[in-house]
Write an enzyme that holds these catalytic residues in place. Sequence first.
Site, PDB file in Angstrom:
ATOM      1  N   GLU A 209       0.790  -1.243  -0.095  1.00  0.00           N
ATOM      2  CA  GLU A 209      -0.249  -0.040  -0.042  1.00  0.00           C
ATOM      3  C   GLU A 209       0.816   1.401  -0.062  1.00  0.00           C
ATOM      4  OE1 GLU A 209      -3.894  -0.729   2.116  1.00  0.00           O
ATOM      5  OE2 GLU A 209      -2.476  -1.891   3.397  1.00  0.00           O
TER       6      GLU A 209
ATOM      7  N   GLU B  98      -3.683  -9.942   3.568  1.00  0.00           N
ATOM      8  CA  GLU B  98      -4.789  -9.634   4.677  1.00  0.00           C
ATOM      9  C   GLU B  98      -5.854 -10.361   4.875  1.00  0.00           C
ATOM     10  OE1 GLU B  98      -3.277  -7.379   2.621  1.00  0.00           O
ATOM     11  OE2 GLU B  98      -2.739  -5.608   3.735  1.00  0.00           O
TER      12      GLU B  98
END
Length: 262
Positions: free
Chosen positions: A118, A138
Site C-alpha cells: 500500500e 490480509e
Amino acid sequence: MIRHMNIKRETKDNILEVTLNRPERLNALDWDMLAELRKLTLDITTDIAQGQAPRLVVLRSSSEKAFVAGADIKCFASDLARAQEFAAFGQEVISDFADIPVPKIAVIHGYALGGGLELALACDLIATTTQSIFGFPETGLGLVPGFGGTLRAALRIGTAGARRMIITGDKLTGDQALLLGLVDYCAPLDEFQSVLNTVIQQVISVSPLAVRSALILLNELEREVGIQALKREKDCFASLLASDEGKEGVRAFVEKRPPLFG
Ligand code: CO8
C-alpha cells in the site's frame, strides 16, 4: 514521542533519498514508522512552500530482504483497543504521502506485502527487482487492506486484478507484477541499478513545475474518486478487526500457526 530512527533521509543533487530502516522487523509499519512518515510528508510540504522542493523522492529500504512486510501485526495485536485508531492513522498518513506533488519512486527489493504494498502504491512510480514478492496477505489474517490499498490497487491494475490479489492472497514476483501493471519497471538485480538510473534521469530532466502541476491534477482526481472508498475501507477494516475471524487471524500470526476460519 517520535524516535526518528526508522526513516533516514539524505538529499543529493536535489534528489531526496528516503531509506526505511527497521530491518529486524522487515520494516513493518508501527506507530513510530508512520509518525516518521507523516513528519517526512510535512517537511516536504514545507520545502515545496518555500520553493525548495526536491526534484524526486526515492523511497527504498535498508533491508536486503524486504521493502516493507506490512503493517506491524504484533503492534496492533498487542493493543487491539487502539487497532482501529492505528489503521485510520496509517490510512491518513499514507494518503497524505500519496498527495505530495513531487514525483516519488518506490524501489522494491524483497517483500512488499500488505501495508508495504500500500505504501508502494502511494508512490507515483514503482521499480522492482525480478525476485521481489508482492501480495496482499490480509484476507489470510481475516482482514482487508486498510491503508488505502483497495482503492489504489484498483486504480492501478483495475478491479479485476485487485480482486485476484486480495481474494486469493497470491504472491507475485516482480515479473508477474510487471505483467499485471502493478509495477512500472522490473529488472534482474545485476541490471536493476542501471534501469533505475535511467528512470531517475528521465524524471529529473523534465520541467519540475509541469510535473508538479500534473501530479496535483492527478492527485485531485484520485482524491475525488477515492474519498468514499477510503472511508468505506476504514469502516470495513474496523468491523473485521472486531469480528471473530479478524481476531483469530491476528492471533494466529502472533502464535505462528495457521488460522482457523469458519
Ligand atoms: N508485522 C510484525 N512483525 C513482522 C511482520 C509484520 N507484518 N513481518 C515480519 N515480521 C517480523 C517477524 O515476526 C519476525 O520477527 P521475530 O524474529 O521476532 O519472529 C521478523 O519480522 C523477521 O521475519 P520472519 O522471520 O517471519 O522472516 P521470513 O523470511 O521467515 O518471512 C515473511 C518473511 C514471509 C514476510 C513473513 O515475515 C510474513 O509473512 N510477514 C507478515 C506479512 C503480512 O502478513 N503482512 C500483512 C500485514 S497486515 C497489513 O499490512 C494490513 C494493512 C492495514 C493494517 C491496519 C492495522 C490496524
